[in-house]
Structures are given as C-alpha cells and as structure tokens.
Design a protein around this motif. Sequence first.
Motif, PDB file in Angstrom:
ATOM      1  N   SER A  25      34.869  26.817  33.643  1.00 51.57           N
ATOM      2  CA  SER A  25      34.448  27.533  32.439  1.00 51.57           C
ATOM      3  C   SER A  25      35.541  28.453  31.901  1.00 51.57           C
ATOM      4  O   SER A  25      35.400  29.008  30.818  1.00 51.57           O
ATOM      5  CB  SER A  25      33.190  28.361  32.735  1.00 51.57           C
ATOM      6  OG  SER A  25      33.489  29.409  33.640  1.00 51.57           O
ATOM      7  N   GLY A  26      36.614  28.626  32.679  1.00 50.59           N
ATOM      8  CA  GLY A  26      37.697  29.502  32.247  1.00 50.59           C
ATOM      9  C   GLY A  26      37.533  30.938  32.684  1.00 50.59           C
ATOM     10  O   GLY A  26      38.357  31.786  32.345  1.00 50.59           O
ATOM     11  N   SER A  27      36.475  31.226  33.448  1.00 49.14           N
ATOM     12  CA  SER A  27      36.278  32.590  33.931  1.00 49.14           C
ATOM     13  C   SER A  27      37.349  32.977  34.941  1.00 49.14           C
ATOM     14  O   SER A  27      37.733  34.141  35.043  1.00 49.14           O
ATOM     15  CB  SER A  27      34.886  32.732  34.568  1.00 49.14           C
ATOM     16  OG  SER A  27      33.879  32.504  33.602  1.00 49.14           O
ATOM     17  N   LEU A  28      37.799  31.996  35.708  1.00 51.46           N
ATOM     18  CA  LEU A  28      38.948  32.182  36.600  1.00 51.46           C
ATOM     19  C   LEU A  28      40.070  31.313  36.055  1.00 51.46           C
ATOM     20  O   LEU A  28      40.024  30.097  36.148  1.00 51.46           O
ATOM     21  CB  LEU A  28      38.598  31.745  38.029  1.00 51.46           C
ATOM     22  CG  LEU A  28      37.836  32.742  38.903  1.00 51.46           C
ATOM     23  CD1 LEU A  28      37.532  32.115  40.256  1.00 51.46           C
ATOM     24  CD2 LEU A  28      38.617  34.037  39.073  1.00 51.46           C
ATOM     25  N   ARG A  29      41.084  31.934  35.474  1.00 63.24           N
ATOM     26  CA  ARG A  29      42.133  31.149  34.844  1.00 63.24           C
ATOM     27  C   ARG A  29      43.182  30.706  35.853  1.00 63.24           C
ATOM     28  O   ARG A  29      43.303  31.282  36.941  1.00 63.24           O
ATOM     29  CB  ARG A  29      42.779  31.951  33.710  1.00 63.24           C
ATOM     30  CG  ARG A  29      43.351  33.282  34.082  1.00 63.24           C
ATOM     31  CD  ARG A  29      43.734  34.076  32.839  1.00 63.24           C
ATOM     32  NE  ARG A  29      44.239  35.387  33.174  1.00 63.24           N
ATOM     33  CZ  ARG A  29      45.506  35.643  33.507  1.00 63.24           C
ATOM     34  NH1 ARG A  29      46.368  34.647  33.579  1.00 63.24           N
ATOM     35  NH2 ARG A  29      45.900  36.858  33.790  1.00 63.24           N
ATOM     36  N   PRO A  30      43.953  29.671  35.544  1.00 66.80           N
ATOM     37  CA  PRO A  30      44.994  29.187  36.451  1.00 66.80           C
ATOM     38  C   PRO A  30      45.928  30.311  36.883  1.00 66.80           C
ATOM     39  O   PRO A  30      46.332  31.148  36.083  1.00 66.80           O
ATOM     40  CB  PRO A  30      45.728  28.145  35.597  1.00 66.80           C
ATOM     41  CG  PRO A  30      44.681  27.634  34.661  1.00 66.80           C
ATOM     42  CD  PRO A  30      43.851  28.836  34.326  1.00 66.80           C
ATOM     43  N   GLY A  31      46.260  30.318  38.172  1.00 69.17           N
ATOM     44  CA  GLY A  31      47.150  31.329  38.723  1.00 69.17           C
ATOM     45  C   GLY A  31      46.446  32.547  39.271  1.00 69.17           C
ATOM     46  O   GLY A  31      47.064  33.367  39.952  1.00 69.17           O
ATOM     47  N   THR A  32      45.144  32.690  38.980  1.00 66.08           N
ATOM     48  CA  THR A  32      44.395  33.844  39.485  1.00 66.08           C
ATOM     49  C   THR A  32      44.195  33.730  40.995  1.00 66.08           C
ATOM     50  O   THR A  32      43.876  32.663  41.508  1.00 66.08           O
ATOM     51  CB  THR A  32      43.016  33.936  38.808  1.00 66.08           C
ATOM     52  OG1 THR A  32      43.188  34.075  37.401  1.00 66.08           O
ATOM     53  CG2 THR A  32      42.233  35.137  39.332  1.00 66.08           C
ATOM     54  N   GLN A  33      44.369  34.839  41.686  1.00 67.68           N
ATOM     55  CA  GLN A  33      44.146  34.853  43.128  1.00 67.68           C
ATOM     56  C   GLN A  33      42.653  34.949  43.410  1.00 67.68           C
ATOM     57  O   GLN A  33      41.940  35.751  42.787  1.00 67.68           O
ATOM     58  CB  GLN A  33      44.868  36.032  43.771  1.00 67.68           C
ATOM     59  CG  GLN A  33      44.792  36.045  45.285  1.00 67.68           C
ATOM     60  CD  GLN A  33      45.575  37.191  45.896  1.00 67.68           C
ATOM     61  OE1 GLN A  33      45.770  38.221  45.256  1.00 67.68           O
ATOM     62  NE2 GLN A  33      46.021  37.022  47.124  1.00 67.68           N
ATOM     63  N   VAL A  34      42.170  34.135  44.334  1.00 63.69           N
ATOM     64  CA  VAL A  34      40.761  34.150  44.733  1.00 63.69           C
ATOM     65  C   VAL A  34      40.693  34.704  46.151  1.00 63.69           C
ATOM     66  O   VAL A  34      41.121  34.051  47.107  1.00 63.69           O
ATOM     67  CB  VAL A  34      40.143  32.740  44.680  1.00 63.69           C
ATOM     68  CG1 VAL A  34      38.666  32.793  45.070  1.00 63.69           C
ATOM     69  CG2 VAL A  34      40.296  32.141  43.289  1.00 63.69           C
ATOM     70  N   ARG A  35      40.180  35.900  46.286  1.00 61.31           N
ATOM     71  CA  ARG A  35      40.127  36.566  47.579  1.00 61.31           C
ATOM     72  C   ARG A  35      38.798  36.245  48.280  1.00 61.31           C
ATOM     73  O   ARG A  35      37.732  36.515  47.711  1.00 61.31           O
ATOM     74  CB  ARG A  35      40.270  38.070  47.408  1.00 61.31           C
ATOM     75  CG  ARG A  35      41.586  38.510  46.773  1.00 61.31           C
ATOM     76  CD  ARG A  35      41.637  40.015  46.643  1.00 61.31           C
ATOM     77  NE  ARG A  35      42.844  40.475  45.984  1.00 61.31           N
ATOM     78  CZ  ARG A  35      44.007  40.678  46.578  1.00 61.31           C
ATOM     79  NH1 ARG A  35      44.112  40.447  47.881  1.00 61.31           N
ATOM     80  NH2 ARG A  35      45.064  41.107  45.904  1.00 61.31           N
ATOM     81  N   PRO A  36      38.832  35.732  49.485  1.00 62.63           N
ATOM     82  CA  PRO A  36      37.590  35.389  50.195  1.00 62.63           C
ATOM     83  C   PRO A  36      36.632  36.562  50.333  1.00 62.63           C
ATOM     84  O   PRO A  36      35.423  36.411  50.160  1.00 62.63           O
ATOM     85  CB  PRO A  36      38.087  34.909  51.566  1.00 62.63           C
ATOM     86  CG  PRO A  36      39.473  34.435  51.317  1.00 62.63           C
ATOM     87  CD  PRO A  36      40.031  35.346  50.256  1.00 62.63           C
ATOM     88  N   GLU A  37      37.176  37.752  50.619  1.00 64.70           N
ATOM     89  CA  GLU A  37      36.301  38.901  50.835  1.00 64.70           C
ATOM     90  C   GLU A  37      35.601  39.330  49.542  1.00 64.70           C
ATOM     91  O   GLU A  37      34.441  39.766  49.554  1.00 64.70           O
ATOM     92  CB  GLU A  37      37.082  40.079  51.435  1.00 64.70           C
ATOM     93  CG  GLU A  37      38.201  40.640  50.574  1.00 64.70           C
ATOM     94  CD  GLU A  37      39.518  39.884  50.696  1.00 64.70           C
ATOM     95  OE1 GLU A  37      40.540  40.414  50.214  1.00 64.70           O
ATOM     96  OE2 GLU A  37      39.519  38.777  51.281  1.00 64.70           O
ATOM     97  N   VAL A  38      36.280  39.180  48.401  1.00 65.57           N
ATOM     98  CA  VAL A  38      35.664  39.546  47.125  1.00 65.57           C
ATOM     99  C   VAL A  38      34.572  38.547  46.759  1.00 65.57           C
ATOM    100  O   VAL A  38      33.487  38.915  46.299  1.00 65.57           O
ATOM    101  CB  VAL A  38      36.729  39.615  46.005  1.00 65.57           C
ATOM    102  CG1 VAL A  38      36.073  39.923  44.667  1.00 65.57           C
ATOM    103  CG2 VAL A  38      37.773  40.672  46.343  1.00 65.57           C
ATOM    104  N   LEU A  39      34.864  37.268  46.981  1.00 62.94           N
ATOM    105  CA  LEU A  39      33.875  36.229  46.711  1.00 62.94           C
ATOM    106  C   LEU A  39      32.668  36.380  47.633  1.00 62.94           C
ATOM    107  O   LEU A  39      31.519  36.241  47.187  1.00 62.94           O
ATOM    108  CB  LEU A  39      34.514  34.854  46.898  1.00 62.94           C
ATOM    109  CG  LEU A  39      33.608  33.636  46.693  1.00 62.94           C
ATOM    110  CD1 LEU A  39      33.000  33.652  45.299  1.00 62.94           C
ATOM    111  CD2 LEU A  39      34.394  32.357  46.922  1.00 62.94           C
ATOM    112  N   ALA A  40      32.909  36.686  48.907  1.00 61.92           N
ATOM    113  CA  ALA A  40      31.809  36.872  49.852  1.00 61.92           C
ATOM    114  C   ALA A  40      30.904  38.021  49.416  1.00 61.92           C
ATOM    115  O   ALA A  40      29.672  37.934  49.493  1.00 61.92           O
ATOM    116  CB  ALA A  40      32.363  37.134  51.253  1.00 61.92           C
ATOM    117  N   GLU A  41      31.532  39.091  48.924  1.00 56.28           N
ATOM    118  CA  GLU A  41      30.741  40.235  48.459  1.00 56.28           C
ATOM    119  C   GLU A  41      29.943  39.873  47.216  1.00 56.28           C
ATOM    120  O   GLU A  41      28.773  40.258  47.079  1.00 56.28           O
ATOM    121  CB  GLU A  41      31.673  41.409  48.159  1.00 56.28           C
ATOM    122  CG  GLU A  41      30.932  42.665  47.721  1.00 56.28           C
ATOM    123  CD  GLU A  41      31.873  43.834  47.471  1.00 56.28           C
ATOM    124  OE1 GLU A  41      31.393  44.880  46.993  1.00 56.28           O
ATOM    125  OE2 GLU A  41      33.086  43.687  47.728  1.00 56.28           O
ATOM    126  N   ALA A  42      30.549  39.087  46.314  1.00 56.07           N
ATOM    127  CA  ALA A  42      29.849  38.703  45.084  1.00 56.07           C
ATOM    128  C   ALA A  42      28.626  37.844  45.386  1.00 56.07           C
ATOM    129  O   ALA A  42      27.590  37.960  44.722  1.00 56.07           O
ATOM    130  CB  ALA A  42      30.809  37.953  44.169  1.00 56.07           C
TER     131      ALA A  42
END
Length: 233
Positions: A25-42
Amino acid sequence: MSERKRVRPQLSDEASSYVRALIMSGSLRPGTQVRPEVLAEALQISTTPVREALQSLRVEGFLELVPRKGFLVAPLTGKDIRDIFRVQALIGGELAARATLNATDADLAELEALHHELIAAAARHDDALLEEKNHAFHREINLLADSRKIIWAMGLVSRYVPRRFYSSIEGWPKATVDDHSKLLDAIRSKDAETARSEMEEHLIHSGELLAAHFDERIAAEAVPSDDSGLARV
C-alpha cells in the motif's frame, strides 16, 4: 504439542500479512527499516513470530537483510505492482472461466448473495466488511473452478495483494461493485469466455488503482528515512 507452539505459526502469518499490506500500500516505502521489536509492539505479540515472519518476507522478496542495518523494505515500483496483477489476472481469468461452466443455480445464488452484501457494505462505508465480502466472492469463484493446482498458483500470486487498507484506495469500492456486476452477468449467462475477460479486466483494473495509489504515496513521502521502522505507520 504445546499451546504456544500451536499459536506461533498463526502469529507469524499474521505478522507477514500485516507487513506485506503495509509495503504494497506504500505505507512502508522501499528502503525503510523494519524493526522486529517495533512490529511486535504494534501487533502486541512477541518478537519470535515477528522474526520468523520477516525471514519469510525476505525469502518472498519483500524485504532485504542488510548487514548492520537489519531488515529493509526491498525496491518496489508501481510497474512491479501492475506486473503482479497482470499475472494474477491471467490465472484469475482461467479460474473464472472454469467456474462459469461448473456453477449451479445454488452456486450462482451464493455469489449473488455475497455481491449484494458487498454492495451494502460499500454503501455503508464499512471497509472491513467490504474487504471480507470481496475476499469471499473471489474465493467462491476459485473453489467453483475445481482446479487445485491453479488455485495453488493463484495463492502464491495473491500473497502480494493486500487485503488490509484496500478499500481505502480511491475508486476501489465502486470499481469492485461495478466489475463484479459484469462478471456475475457473464456467469449467469454461462458465457465462460466473457467471464474470463471480465475477471482479467477486473484484476488489472484493481492493480492499476493500487499502483497509482502506491506511486502517489511514495512520491508524497520522498523524504530522507529516519530509520524509525514502523513508528510512523
């Protein structure tokens, strides 16, 4: 097998689906870092299934694992999205043609009921229900095709198609209602080739809407990354 072990694969799938949708959807654009701990919290889950999900997404080509940076969103363009939907359209068209030849009166009644529920959801701006009924409509057609291997191939391609956030894309709810109506007319008439054509056009149309949305969002957010992972989503 323990309850924890039974739940983990489901949580991993949930996390994978969530991140795929954000990327497509473009919410996470190319090159953006995806942190496991942030995703786990979300998602309010532990980091173990999240890390499994991110590894799976790396294998699928959604993410790259870069030394000292971790998981980054892989390059993706509107053209890539259009290409994905074109492949899906070819497979979906074949499934629709077969479903048309196999559909009984009872099957047609089920498709029409799902379509009316979809129309009602669109009229109420109930995005979650709209996406649910759209998924059920397409799933019913795929099952009616009665071809396990083609359905399997569609499943591989469809993982690139987000279910979350789709109904928020401008023009998609109306396009879905209109396109499904024409497809139903073809199935009702037992016209397999028209059903094939309508399904192909519908999926290509959907891909174009998503690709345009993606391109616009990426252009609007073309600013230096702050490496904040999912914090801005």
